[in-house]
Every structure is written in structure tokens, then in C-alpha cells.
Design an enzyme around this catalytic site. Sequence first.
Site, PDB file in Angstrom:
ATOM      1  N   ARG A  91     -10.452 -11.595   1.535  1.00  0.00           N
ATOM      2  CA  ARG A  91     -11.357 -12.601   0.964  1.00  0.00           C
ATOM      3  C   ARG A  91     -10.738 -13.996   0.987  1.00  0.00           C
ATOM      4  O   ARG A  91     -11.459 -14.996   1.051  1.00  0.00           O
ATOM      5  CB  ARG A  91     -11.749 -12.178  -0.455  1.00  0.00           C
ATOM      6  CG  ARG A  91     -10.612 -12.143  -1.455  1.00  0.00           C
ATOM      7  CD  ARG A  91     -10.917 -11.264  -2.661  1.00  0.00           C
ATOM      8  NE  ARG A  91     -10.949  -9.858  -2.309  1.00  0.00           N
ATOM      9  CZ  ARG A  91     -11.252  -8.880  -3.158  1.00  0.00           C
ATOM     10  NH1 ARG A  91     -11.515  -9.155  -4.422  1.00  0.00           N
ATOM     11  NH2 ARG A  91     -11.270  -7.622  -2.771  1.00  0.00           N
ATOM     12  N   LYS A 145       0.831  -1.196   0.000  1.00  0.00           N
ATOM     13  CA  LYS A 145       0.000   0.000   0.000  1.00  0.00           C
ATOM     14  C   LYS A 145       0.874   1.258   0.000  1.00  0.00           C
ATOM     15  O   LYS A 145       2.032   1.213   0.414  1.00  0.00           O
ATOM     16  CB  LYS A 145      -0.882   0.019   1.258  1.00  0.00           C
ATOM     17  CG  LYS A 145      -1.919  -1.070   1.343  1.00  0.00           C
ATOM     18  CD  LYS A 145      -2.658  -0.965   2.671  1.00  0.00           C
ATOM     19  CE  LYS A 145      -3.722  -2.043   2.805  1.00  0.00           C
ATOM     20  NZ  LYS A 145      -4.859  -1.821   1.902  1.00  0.00           N
TER      21      LYS A 145
END
Length: 490
Positions: free
Chosen positions: A340, A266
Site C-alpha cells: 500500500r 514473514k
Amino acid sequence: MTHPIPIQFRPVDLEALPRVTGRIVAFASGPGAMSPGLRRLDRLTRGAVGRMLNHEAFDKLKPGEAVEMAWPSGLQADALQIVRLPRRADRAAARKAGGVIGRALSPAGCTVLAEGQTQAAEIAFGVAMRAYEFTAHKTGERKAPGPIVFQVSDPEAVAAAAAPGAAVAEGVFFTRDLVNEPANILTTHDFAARLAAMQELGLDVEILEEEALTKLGMGALLGVGQGSESPSKVVVMQWNGGAKGEAPLALVGKGVVFDTGGISIKPAGGMEEMTMDMGGAGVVAGVMRTLALRKARANVVGLVGLVENMPDGRAQRPGDVVRTMKGDTVEVINTDAEGRLVLADVMWYAQERFKPVGMIDLATLTGAIIIALGHENTGVFSNNDDLCDALLKAARAEGEGAWRMPMGDAYDAKLKSRIADMMNVGGRDGGAITAAQFLQRFVKPDMPWCHLDIAGTALLKSDSTLAPKGATGWGVMTLDRLIRDRFEAK
């Protein structure tokens, strides 16, 4: 952990008002409207209360908003706060009023002249919720709020009505503490230990370590955490307050204690907030705590996958293929779409082991849901209208924003992989939806399921009605209400 401030309920004593120190709070339904308590305060302040109630500033207030007088003449109190609120206010207005009171608490204490307020318990809940502070890492003497005393017409009845709210508030505080905690403190070890400590409340808590997860075939979850020094874990919390042998509701939470993005790292700006990427697991933990504290008559199992997503020489790479517990293979296109992968294995395990009546997962899953809904609403995805409608109804009842999002085959097709059964991302457009479509592949046929993307609601940069800036605990109230209304024995 942080606990809600204790609130006492006592009979109304108007004669004692001249001697009350700290803050006095009273309620008025509109301009010029005076209860017996307000009339007494008006006499003590030589008409100042009446003048305040007839001032245009009070006339402009909405239900739940307040004006105050500092050092009111004729009283020993530091301040007199007058809250505009109908005697039969709805839950939202009553909690908002409590939030206004809770925001202004001081070490000197507070006397709330609730008199005949039918929603006194909800006002008290609002006070407790808004009085939360996370001070675990601040040095120096903390000036905690002084005694909070509610003067009410029937103290025993109000105290009984407030008891379930006290359990919910403690569950919310537990969640907020977890989400606010920095990642060097809340490691996977520490998180699991805090959950294990809830066994003293009557929860059955089991911690699955990496060896067990490997035997179970949780390759997707283990792949996320393989670059971290903190071992991955799955914690299973069972509350069996319902009929023996009755299938439970399953709550599943994403517990990424820190998310660098992995090799798909990130940007530095804002990365410090990724301590909150375990927010889904935090909510599940808070709900389980609430159920145990209030002895809920329901069977509920909470499962959380605890991992840390770090980049090192062992970290998962873009292009890697992992095998899930279900047996499906996933091409990892972006290591920052890790939540996920964690949920896929834990959801499958929950269904295989517990055969639940329904399953709800929570995760700070996508930035895309913030683009779609901002910070006002959680994104709700579901394969079952009945369960989804019940959840949305519970959210409305508790004043927690939630909005149902679409799903469909066209979104699902975006996950097609050249070399595996699926990719873990489907492009930037519709990112929150394709994430939900990915998760749906790990929901068994006929299993009622809801996915809650709380990326925009788990942590706020400004105050809200019932919370200071920071962790909100969104979802504890909603899920507790859903369990009460739909899954709890009457």
C-alpha cells in the site's frame, strides 16, 4: 517469453480422418447426437463412437467435459477425444472445452473437428490458454505440443474472430511468465528491462530511477525498497490508440519483486511464493501488451512501482514515519504492509501527471482477502458504482471471479496514528478493507477508482480451467474486456 502455441484453421476434410495422426477431437451435444464428422468416425471405428456416446459415462458429462478412447481401432490417431458441447455453446463452456483439449496436448499434434461450432474461436482460445507451460528453468529437451489444426466450416471467419483472443493470450502469458519467474532472475532491473522492450510493440515506456523518485517526493515507495540491493523504480507505459489529447484510463500495479516482510519478517514456510508479490504489476504489463498487440483504440497508461522488500541495516523499521508524494505522513507499524505504501505514491503520481478518466490499481495486497474470498474471487473495492459495475460485468463475461467488498468510515478510523497522519495498518480484523481505506486516501475527489486485491487469485496451487498450477494471469482478460466495452472508440 512464452508464446501461445500457433493454431491453424482449415476447411473440414472428413475424408482425411483415417490418415490423421496424433489426437483427434470431436464434439457431441448429447448422448447419441452425431454430427457428420462423428458419423464418419463411428463408421471408421466400427460403431465404437456410437457406443461411447450412448454410454452412461458420456451421459454424465457436463458441457465442456470429455471422454476419450486411446488408440481407437480403425484410425491412425493416438487417441480420440469426444467433448460434450452444444453447437451454440456459451463462451464459458466453449473455453472450458478448449481447456480440456489444451490439457491433453502432446508432441504428436491434434486435429480438432469443430465443423459448425459457432464458438470455435473461443474453443481455440481455451486451448491456447491451458497449453501454457513455464519451462524457462528446466533442463533437458522440451517436448512441445505438435501442430494444432482446427477443421472448421469457414476458416477465414474463425481466424479473424480468434485474432483478438490471440493478443489477450499473449498478454496473459507475459503476466504468467513474470509472476512465475524467481526473484533472483526478475530483479527490479530485469523487470524494468522487460517492460522497456515492449517499446517495439508501439508502447511509450519510461523508467523513473531513484533520483527522480526522490525529487518527486515518493518517500513511501522508496522507504519500502531502501533495504534492498536492487534499486526501486517506477515504470510508465503509455498506449495512445484513442483520440489525441483524450485523458487515459490509468492502471497501477504493485511490483514487489520479492517480499520478505522486511524487519517484520514473514515465517519461513511458504515464503518462496513471495516471488508473486509483483502480480499486480505483472497484470498491468500484460494488459498493456495486449492493447498494443491488438492496436486498441483507447488511451491507457500503465504505471508500476518496482521494489524489493528486504531486511538489512538500512531497512525500514516498524515505527518509522515516511512522507508520501501527496505530502501525508505515514507511521509504519508493520513493514510487511508495504504494498500500500508503494501504491500510494504511484497512484498519486498517476493522477497528478495524467489526469486520468478513471484509475484501477491491482495488488497481491493482503492475506485477509484470501480468508474472506478464498482463491475463487478477487476482492473489488471502489468509490464509484458505475466503474465498479462495469468492471464486475467484464469479469463475469470473461469468467474471472470477482466480488465487491464494503468500505466505510468506521474502517477508516482504525488507521488513526498518534504521531503521524495515519498508520499503514489497522489491525487484523477487516484487514483487506482497511488496506483499501488506506489507498482511498490517495485517490483525489471525484476520481473514479477501483482497487483489486488479487492475493488469492494471482497464483494457485492446483490446476484451473484455463491454467496449470502456478500463475494465472487473473485480470488481463477482465481489464481488456472493460477497456473494449467502456473506453475504446467504436
